[in-house]
Scaffold this motif. Structure first.
Motif: not given
Length: 85
Positions: A31-34, A57-62, A69-71, A76-81
């Protein structure tokens, strides 16, 4: 690898988009590389997603961190605190 990236709240407003489907280049596996890949677009992307900006950040809603890791097919979601009172 194909992924869907979603942007929420002020991140969405800065970028002018809520979602993007991407075919990632070789070497992008977390996710960081993305996030870094998107920041390198410059302009609003750098402002909205840059390393000095606190983001959740969330990956597959977690919820996840930058080392997640990405698959292929991941969302992937990005949002402010979120703050409350």
């Amino acid at each position: 690898m194909n992924v869907t990236v979603k942007f929420f709240a002020s991140v969405r407003e800065q970028l002018g988009t809520a979602e993007e489907r991407l075919s990632l280049p070789e070497g992008i596996s977390t996710v960081g590389e993305l996030r870094d890949l998107l920041v390198r677009r410059g302009g609003a992307w750098e402002e909205a997603l840059g390393g000095n900006r606190a983001l959740r950040m969330a990956c597959n809603q977690a919820m996840c961190n930058e080392t997640a890791p990405l698959e292929s097919g991941a969302e992937i979601a990005f949002f402010p605190p979120v703050t409350g009172g």
